[in-house]
Write a protein that holds these residues in place. Structure first.
Motif, PDB file in Angstrom:
ATOM      1  N   LYS A  93     -21.663 -10.364   8.263  1.00 50.71           N
ATOM      2  CA  LYS A  93     -20.217 -10.301   8.046  1.00 50.71           C
ATOM      3  C   LYS A  93     -19.886  -8.999   7.334  1.00 50.71           C
ATOM      4  CE  LYS A  93     -16.275 -13.184   6.788  1.00 50.71           C
ATOM      5  NZ  LYS A  93     -15.818 -14.513   6.309  1.00 50.71           N
ATOM      6  N   TYR A  94     -18.687  -8.470   7.638  1.00 52.51           N
ATOM      7  CA  TYR A  94     -18.241  -7.194   7.068  1.00 52.51           C
ATOM      8  C   TYR A  94     -16.910  -7.433   6.351  1.00 52.51           C
ATOM      9  CZ  TYR A  94     -18.118  -2.012   7.059  1.00 52.51           C
ATOM     10  OH  TYR A  94     -18.126  -0.693   6.703  1.00 52.51           O
ATOM     11  N   VAL A  95     -16.901  -7.265   5.022  1.00 50.18           N
ATOM     12  CA  VAL A  95     -15.678  -7.424   4.231  1.00 50.18           C
ATOM     13  C   VAL A  95     -15.222  -6.038   3.786  1.00 50.18           C
ATOM     14  CG1 VAL A  95     -14.610  -8.481   2.213  1.00 50.18           C
ATOM     15  CG2 VAL A  95     -16.396  -9.720   3.477  1.00 50.18           C
ATOM     16  N   PHE A  96     -14.106  -5.613   4.331  1.00 54.19           N
ATOM     17  CA  PHE A  96     -13.613  -4.255   4.120  1.00 54.19           C
ATOM     18  C   PHE A  96     -12.462  -4.243   3.122  1.00 54.19           C
ATOM     19  CE2 PHE A  96     -10.692  -0.794   5.802  1.00 54.19           C
ATOM     20  CZ  PHE A  96     -11.380   0.238   5.188  1.00 54.19           C
ATOM     21  N   THR A  97     -12.573  -3.420   2.103  1.00 51.16           N
ATOM     22  CA  THR A  97     -11.478  -3.230   1.153  1.00 51.16           C
ATOM     23  C   THR A  97     -10.478  -2.256   1.761  1.00 51.16           C
ATOM     24  OG1 THR A  97     -12.803  -3.718  -0.811  1.00 51.16           O
ATOM     25  CG2 THR A  97     -10.842  -2.347  -1.130  1.00 51.16           C
ATOM     26  N   SER A  98      -9.400  -2.828   2.288  1.00 51.34           N
ATOM     27  CA  SER A  98      -8.338  -2.029   2.890  1.00 51.34           C
ATOM     28  C   SER A  98      -7.171  -1.947   1.921  1.00 51.34           C
ATOM     29  CB  SER A  98      -7.923  -2.634   4.234  1.00 51.34           C
ATOM     30  OG  SER A  98      -7.064  -1.758   4.941  1.00 51.34           O
ATOM     31  N   SER A  99      -5.982  -1.723   2.427  1.00 51.35           N
ATOM     32  CA  SER A  99      -4.832  -1.462   1.561  1.00 51.35           C
ATOM     33  C   SER A  99      -3.539  -1.835   2.262  1.00 51.35           C
ATOM     34  CB  SER A  99      -4.804   0.033   1.204  1.00 51.35           C
ATOM     35  OG  SER A  99      -3.568   0.398   0.618  1.00 51.35           O
ATOM     36  N   GLN A 100      -2.521  -2.189   1.451  1.00 46.76           N
ATOM     37  CA  GLN A 100      -1.184  -2.392   1.997  1.00 46.76           C
ATOM     38  C   GLN A 100      -0.643  -1.102   2.607  1.00 46.76           C
ATOM     39  OE1 GLN A 100       1.328  -3.633  -1.257  1.00 46.76           O
ATOM     40  NE2 GLN A 100       1.358  -1.630  -2.221  1.00 46.76           N
ATOM     41  N   ALA A 101      -1.317   0.004   2.362  1.00 46.95           N
ATOM     42  CA  ALA A 101      -0.898   1.291   2.922  1.00 46.95           C
ATOM     43  C   ALA A 101      -1.004   1.330   4.443  1.00 46.95           C
ATOM     44  CB  ALA A 101      -1.732   2.427   2.325  1.00 46.95           C
ATOM     45  N   VAL A 102      -1.703   0.359   5.049  1.00 46.44           N
ATOM     46  CA  VAL A 102      -1.756   0.355   6.510  1.00 46.44           C
ATOM     47  C   VAL A 102      -0.377   0.080   7.117  1.00 46.44           C
ATOM     48  CG1 VAL A 102      -4.179  -0.343   6.577  1.00 46.44           C
ATOM     49  CG2 VAL A 102      -2.383  -2.088   6.715  1.00 46.44           C
ATOM     50  N   TYR A 103       0.507  -0.529   6.338  1.00 51.43           N
ATOM     51  CA  TYR A 103       1.850  -0.825   6.830  1.00 51.43           C
ATOM     52  C   TYR A 103       2.756   0.390   6.656  1.00 51.43           C
ATOM     53  CZ  TYR A 103       0.044  -5.576   6.248  1.00 51.43           C
ATOM     54  OH  TYR A 103      -0.731  -6.710   6.302  1.00 51.43           O
ATOM     55  N   ARG A 158      -6.181  -6.377   2.590  1.00 54.77           N
ATOM     56  CA  ARG A 158      -5.165  -5.343   2.412  1.00 54.77           C
ATOM     57  C   ARG A 158      -4.541  -5.458   1.019  1.00 54.77           C
ATOM     58  NH1 ARG A 158      -2.577  -6.027   8.516  1.00 54.77           N
ATOM     59  NH2 ARG A 158      -4.278  -4.932   9.598  1.00 54.77           N
ATOM     60  N   PHE A 159      -5.238  -4.863   0.065  1.00 51.90           N
ATOM     61  CA  PHE A 159      -4.826  -4.985  -1.331  1.00 51.90           C
ATOM     62  C   PHE A 159      -3.532  -4.232  -1.611  1.00 51.90           C
ATOM     63  CE2 PHE A 159      -9.428  -5.791  -2.360  1.00 51.90           C
ATOM     64  CZ  PHE A 159      -9.223  -7.049  -2.915  1.00 51.90           C
ATOM     65  N   PRO A 160      -2.679  -4.832  -2.438  1.00 51.06           N
ATOM     66  CA  PRO A 160      -1.587  -4.061  -3.040  1.00 51.06           C
ATOM     67  C   PRO A 160      -2.138  -3.244  -4.204  1.00 51.06           C
ATOM     68  CG  PRO A 160      -1.534  -6.308  -3.850  1.00 51.06           C
ATOM     69  CD  PRO A 160      -2.684  -6.229  -2.863  1.00 51.06           C
ATOM     70  N   ILE A 161      -1.271  -2.747  -5.068  1.00 52.82           N
ATOM     71  CA  ILE A 161      -1.727  -1.969  -6.227  1.00 52.82           C
ATOM     72  C   ILE A 161      -2.539  -2.883  -7.148  1.00 52.82           C
ATOM     73  CG2 ILE A 161      -1.000  -0.648  -8.252  1.00 52.82           C
ATOM     74  CD1 ILE A 161       1.549   0.073  -6.654  1.00 52.82           C
ATOM     75  N   ILE A 162      -3.751  -2.471  -7.467  1.00 57.02           N
ATOM     76  CA  ILE A 162      -4.629  -3.274  -8.320  1.00 57.02           C
ATOM     77  C   ILE A 162      -4.469  -2.819  -9.769  1.00 57.02           C
ATOM     78  CG2 ILE A 162      -6.988  -4.015  -8.759  1.00 57.02           C
ATOM     79  CD1 ILE A 162      -7.650  -3.303  -5.860  1.00 57.02           C
ATOM     80  N   VAL A 163      -4.232  -3.770 -10.660  1.00 54.37           N
ATOM     81  CA  VAL A 163      -4.060  -3.467 -12.083  1.00 54.37           C
ATOM     82  C   VAL A 163      -4.949  -4.391 -12.906  1.00 54.37           C
ATOM     83  CG1 VAL A 163      -1.708  -2.551 -11.924  1.00 54.37           C
ATOM     84  CG2 VAL A 163      -2.055  -5.010 -12.180  1.00 54.37           C
ATOM     85  N   GLY A 164      -5.258  -3.960 -14.106  1.00 50.10           N
ATOM     86  CA  GLY A 164      -6.078  -4.759 -15.005  1.00 50.10           C
ATOM     87  C   GLY A 164      -6.427  -3.957 -16.235  1.00 50.10           C
ATOM     88  N   LYS A 165      -6.962  -4.613 -17.227  1.00 49.53           N
ATOM     89  CA  LYS A 165      -7.350  -3.926 -18.457  1.00 49.53           C
ATOM     90  C   LYS A 165      -8.444  -2.899 -18.205  1.00 49.53           C
ATOM     91  CE  LYS A 165      -6.115  -7.893 -21.349  1.00 49.53           C
ATOM     92  NZ  LYS A 165      -6.615  -8.962 -22.267  1.00 49.53           N
ATOM     93  N   ASP A 166      -9.176  -3.075 -17.102  1.00 51.70           N
ATOM     94  CA  ASP A 166     -10.253  -2.158 -16.760  1.00 51.70           C
ATOM     95  C   ASP A 166      -9.826  -1.111 -15.737  1.00 51.70           C
ATOM     96  OD1 ASP A 166      -9.864  -4.152 -14.877  1.00 51.70           O
ATOM     97  OD2 ASP A 166     -11.969  -4.348 -14.352  1.00 51.70           O
ATOM     98  N   ASP A 167      -8.522  -0.938 -15.536  1.00 49.81           N
ATOM     99  CA  ASP A 167      -8.004  -0.007 -14.525  1.00 49.81           C
ATOM    100  C   ASP A 167      -8.178   1.432 -15.001  1.00 49.81           C
ATOM    101  OD1 ASP A 167      -6.662   1.436 -12.636  1.00 49.81           O
ATOM    102  OD2 ASP A 167      -4.691   0.555 -13.032  1.00 49.81           O
TER     103      ASP A 167
END
Length: 291
Positions: A93-103, A158-167
């Motif tokens: 299986k292939y899990v690809f980290t993409s982005s909402q930027a594809v839209y 298709r991730f949106p902007i990722i935020v967190g204390k470790d950003d």
């Protein structure tokens, strides 16, 4: 799933993902350029690769197999194709980290708003993509290469902007610090709207996709979106300080050409829930204010 290859894994969401896999007793291999140290010691295996050198992939993956690959570092169509070739017969299986930027720029995009099976990619290296438009094309083309050529199930998250204390990008922190310290900033289009996701939930979602039978594109994240002007008002309220705007101020790292937000109903229909955006931003803004 007993074994996993992570292309990346030494920063931000990748680090969280490695930790989740290790906690589940999964045998983890991380493949990177070897330029960023990690804290996993002998709990992981390490391979040295360059995504821009197909031969390095062939050499590193020779005589090896994994149940799943998590691709965190693909930024071109050529890299996607080279990686597929190097992993042929070696993964399930292939899990690809993409982005909402594809839209296209806009709000509340559903997965069907970009069909990677219909997109005609041009083979390019990462240096041939520039700016936001280049990033958009790179992620679209990489998805197209994977969905059109892979012999195993593919998931494009298709991730949106990722935020967190470790950003480590400090893009949200930029806005909090500028308000707190009364430093002028420049926001070109304050009414543009964006989606967000917590970094911990992003890692958990990747892991869940690998364990599930799901294949195809999917949007995770908080169900709400927010405009930059609303974000600044929230920071002002929590800091009790007024923001200063000026055309010569420091430009916001969220100065994008248009809105980008996603509809997460598909993920919700599969039982996934995410922290509300108000709660997520409230926690992070308080964190940055107390630093």
């Amino acid at each position: 799933m007993k074994s996993a290859l992570i292309l990346g894994g030494t920063q931000f969401v990748g680090k969280r993902l490695v930790q989740l896999l290790l906690e589940e007793g999964i045998e983890v291999t991380i493949a990177t350029r070897g330029m960023t140290s990690d804290s996993f010691g002998d709990h992981v295996s390490r391979l040295k690769i360059s995504r821009e050198d197909a031969d390095s992939l062939q050499q590193a993956f020779r005589d090896k197999k994994w149940d799943v690959v998590f691709d965190q570092t693909c930024y071109s169509s050529q890299e996607a194709l080279d990686t597929l070739k190097a992993l042929a017969g070696k993964i399930k299986k292939y899990v690809f980290t993409s982005s909402q930027a594809v839209y296209d720029f806009g709000t509340n995009h559903k997965e069907e708003n970009f069909d990677a099976l219909e997109y005609q990619p041009t083979l390019k290296n990462r240096k041939e993509y520039s700016g936001y438009v280049g990033y958009q094309e790179a992620k679209r083309a990489a998805e197209a290469i994977l969905f059109q050529n892979a012999k195993v199930p593919v998931v494009a998250v298709r991730f949106p902007i990722i935020v967190g204390k470790d950003d480590y990008t400090n893009r949200l922190k930029f806005h909090v610090e500028h308000v707190k310290e009364e430093k002028a900033m420049f926001i070109e289009n304050p009414d543009l709207r964006y989606s967000f996701i917590d970094s911990e939930e992003a890692a958990k979602f990747l892991f869940s996709m690998a364990k599930s039978d799901y294949q195809g594109a999917i949007n995770p994240g908080s169900k709400e979106d927010i405009s930059l002007s609303e974000l600044v008002v929230l920071i002002e309220d929590l800091s009790e300080t007024k923001a200063i705007f000026h055309v010569d101020g420091d430009p916001s790292p969220y100065n994008l050409p248009g809105s980008w937000s996603v509809d997460i109903h598909r993920a919700q229909s599969l039982g996934y829930q995410f922290t509300s955006l108000d709660q997520l931003l409230d926690q992070l803004i308080h964190h940055y204010l107390q630093e």
